[in-house]
Design an enzyme around this catalytic site. Structure first.
Site, PDB file in Angstrom:
ATOM      1  N   TRP A 101       1.658   1.726  -3.435  1.00 44.07           N
ATOM      2  CA  TRP A 101       0.622   2.437  -4.205  1.00 44.07           C
ATOM      3  C   TRP A 101       0.764   3.949  -4.017  1.00 44.07           C
ATOM      4  O   TRP A 101       0.547   4.736  -4.941  1.00 44.07           O
ATOM      5  CB  TRP A 101      -0.776   1.990  -3.773  1.00 44.07           C
TER       6      TRP A 101
ATOM      7  N   ASN B 128     -10.799   3.124   2.837  1.00 43.91           N
ATOM      8  CA  ASN B 128     -10.451   2.977   1.422  1.00 43.91           C
ATOM      9  C   ASN B 128     -11.509   2.232   0.615  1.00 43.91           C
ATOM     10  O   ASN B 128     -11.883   2.657  -0.486  1.00 43.91           O
ATOM     11  CB  ASN B 128      -9.111   2.253   1.284  1.00 43.91           C
TER      12      ASN B 128
ATOM     13  N   TRP C  99      -9.388   8.473  -7.843  1.00 46.48           N
ATOM     14  CA  TRP C  99     -10.597   8.790  -8.627  1.00 46.48           C
ATOM     15  C   TRP C  99     -10.497   8.245 -10.040  1.00 46.48           C
ATOM     16  O   TRP C  99     -11.451   7.674 -10.569  1.00 46.48           O
ATOM     17  CB  TRP C  99     -10.854  10.307  -8.628  1.00 46.48           C
TER      18      TRP C  99
ATOM     19  N   TRP D 221     -15.741  12.592 -12.756  1.00 46.87           N
ATOM     20  CA  TRP D 221     -14.877  12.210 -11.620  1.00 46.87           C
ATOM     21  C   TRP D 221     -14.230  13.424 -10.956  1.00 46.87           C
ATOM     22  O   TRP D 221     -13.966  13.406  -9.743  1.00 46.87           O
ATOM     23  CB  TRP D 221     -13.808  11.191 -12.060  1.00 46.87           C
TER      24      TRP D 221
ATOM     25  N   GLU E 145       0.842  -1.212   0.000  1.00 51.18           N
ATOM     26  CA  GLU E 145       0.000   0.000   0.000  1.00 51.18           C
ATOM     27  C   GLU E 145       0.868   1.250   0.000  1.00 51.18           C
ATOM     28  O   GLU E 145       0.547   2.234  -0.668  1.00 51.18           O
ATOM     29  CB  GLU E 145      -0.960   0.000   1.196  1.00 51.18           C
TER      30      GLU E 145
ATOM     31  N   TRP F  86     -20.548  11.957 -19.854  1.00 54.66           N
ATOM     32  CA  TRP F  86     -20.927  12.235 -18.470  1.00 54.66           C
ATOM     33  C   TRP F  86     -22.297  12.909 -18.471  1.00 54.66           C
ATOM     34  O   TRP F  86     -22.600  13.670 -19.386  1.00 54.66           O
ATOM     35  CB  TRP F  86     -19.919  13.177 -17.799  1.00 54.66           C
TER      36      TRP F  86
END
Ligand SMILES: Cc1cc2nc3c(=O)[nH]c(=O)nc-3n(C[C@H](O)[C@H](O)[C@H](O)COP(=O)(O)OP(=O)(O)OC[C@H]3O[C@@H](n4cnc5c(N)ncnc54)[C@H](O)[C@@H]3O)c2cc1C
Length: 471
Positions: free
Chosen positions: A280, A344, A385, A362, A277, A308
């Protein structure tokens, strides 16, 4: 006696601080400095929750410095002007700071460094914000990775957390006139929506160390499974501390690997899962560094022409306030509003609901998170996102649409998380608590809203829009 400025930015700590260490190695005295210059980070100047955190983190840093006989000087930007004021007043011959990788801040640092060099003052940038520098790992062809797994394989192979450096008990320093009181920065919100923050967080180096210590026993051992459970305290909650550099990723990685080794064979895997993590986190910065428009533009260019739904202020307001009628989504949005943080797994669910079931852009979601998260971080937020919306690199494909009911039943099986944040649904057991519309009478009595959209219909509409793009 030579003097150096230590310019604190996203490294609000004294231990394991490479900039502080370098300044003390090369100079007899330091001037600790913080400059408030939010405009220099526009259009992503820190949001309201970040500024709340920053206020308390600066107060904590000042206290740590005072224990060592030093003072944090606070000036208002522009950064170059403030640095020049301090250089003139202190006779400093160098500026030491920790490197920031975000494109806008990095460009500012280049400009400042060149201008100071013309004045005869050297600016030195130390690494320390990441485990691996963004330029250090590339594919065999020498290009940046776009997929996490091979990136992490390469980064993990070269990763060796070192013993963290401890700040000395005394910091020889100079004081200069003109430092502003902390309140002059106006970081605290004028509307007191932050009462829940005080209860949830302890900003500063001591709070970061405490969060790490709390995590290193049983939670670390259980991490690989518990990290997906919002109804449990299964993660470290270190994200705001890491964002503000109150603890270095090296300190965290070093402590986690040592504790995992002490806890025995099973815990090694948990240690690796946790390190991944942090990987990440590094990868997000890596992506932003190599794709400087990532905060504003989709990494997958096809999404520039995605259908969208035009911005729907009513629907977005219900999403922001936790009133969509989808319990796990609303629980997450209320947790965010109250504490400045969200689990998360639930971040993924609320982001999926906004970008797929409501098909809102987004960036609208990213902006709301930016203002309300205490751990708001340009790289992690943009990456999170884009990953969830399906327009990032190595992202969840757009057509994979989370079902918030099945996700709720899987990761909050008893409904405890939903009940904690939605008092209207307290006392309603799982599985109904994740889909209360199945009992219209009960829904009416609870005062909780009916779903803003039908999950199956909105999913089908999203898939149609996706097919138009990909077909
Ligand atoms: C839509 C969306 C938006 C997000 N926005 C942010 C943000 O603004 N700031 C932020 O720090 N994280 C963000 N994340 C990532 C993640 O949700 C948080 O880092 C994590 O929930 C923080 O909790 P923790 O410290 O207990 O994590 P732990 O599970 O204890 O993880 C340890 C550390 O690893 C890093 N990390 C964990 N998961 C991720 C991840 N998926 N991506 C990148 N780094 C990760 C964090 O620094 C975290 O503190 C976002 C995720 C999504 C899906």
């Amino acid at each position: 006696m030579s003097t150096a400025i230590v310019w604190f930015r996203r490294d609000l700590r004294l231990d394991d601080n490479g900039a502080l260490q370098a300044a003390l190695d090369a100079h007899e005295r330091i001037v600790p400095l913080y400059i408030d210059a939010p405009d220099e980070e526009a259009p992503w100047a820190p949001g309201a929750a970040s500024r709340w955190w920053l206020h308390h983190a600066l107060a904590a840093l000042d206290r740590r410095l005072a224990e060592r006989g030093a003072t944090l000087h606070r000036l208002r930007g522009p950064s170059l002007d403030a640095l020049r004021v301090v250089i003139r007043a202190s006779g400093a011959v160098a500026v030491h700071a920790q490197r920031i990788y975000e494109p806008i801040a990095a460009a500012r640092d280049r400009r400042v460094s060149e201008a100071l060099a013309r004045d005869g003052v050297a600016m030195h940038l130390a690494s320390g914000a990441l485990l691996t520098e963004p330029h250090a790992v590339t594919t065999g062809a020498g290009t940046p990775y776009r997929v996490f797994t091979p990136y992490w394989r390469a980064a993990r192979a070269r990763l060796q957390p070192r013993t963290p450096w401890t700040a000395p008990a005394r910091l020889p320093s100079r004081s200069i006139e003109g430092s502003l009181p902390l309140d002059a920065f106006g970081l605290l919100p004028s509307i007191r929506w932050d009462a829940g923050f005080d209860a949830a967080w302890q900003p500063g180096e001591a709070g970061a160390q405490q969060a790490l210590d709390d995590f290193l026993g049983a939670p670390l051992r259980e991490y690989a499974e518990a990290r997906d459970r919002p109804d449990q305290v299964g993660t470290s909650r270190l994200s705001p501390h890491l964002h503000f550099g109150e603890i270095s990723p090296n300190q965290v990685a070093h402590a986690v690997l040592r504790s995992a080794a002490d806890l025995g064979a099973g815990a090694r895997q948990a240690g690796e899962a946790y390190l991944r993590e942090l990987g990440w986190r590094d990868f997000s910065q890596y992506l932003l560094h190599h794709n400087p428009t990532m905060a504003d533009r989709p990494l997958d260019p096809r999404f520039e022409r995605f259908a969208w739904v035009p911005r729907d202020p009513h629907a977005q307001r219900r999403w922001q306030r936790g009133l969509t009628g989808i319990p796990i989504v609303d629980a997450g949005m209320r947790e965010l509003w109250t504490t400045g943080w969200m689990h998360n797994r639930v971040r993924m669910l609320v982001a999926s609901f906004l970008t797929k079931n409501l098909r809102q852009h987004w960036l609208d979601g990213a902006r709301w998170f930016w203002d309300t998260l205490v751990d708001a971080d340009l790289a992690n937020n943009s990456q999170g996102w884009q990953w969830t919306a399906g327009c990032g690199v190595d992202a969840a494909p757009y057509f994979r649409i989370f079902n918030p009911v099945t996700q709720g039943l899987k990761f909050d099986p008893h409904g405890h998380y939903v009940q904690r944040w939605i008092p209207e649904l307290a006392g309603i057991a799982a599985p109904l608590v994740h889909q209360p519309w199945h009992d219209p009478d009960l829904l009416r009595r609870s005062g909780y809203p009916a779903p803003l959209v039908d999950l199956a219909e909105s999913r089908a509409a999203a898939l149609t829009a996706w097919k138009a793009l990909s077909g």
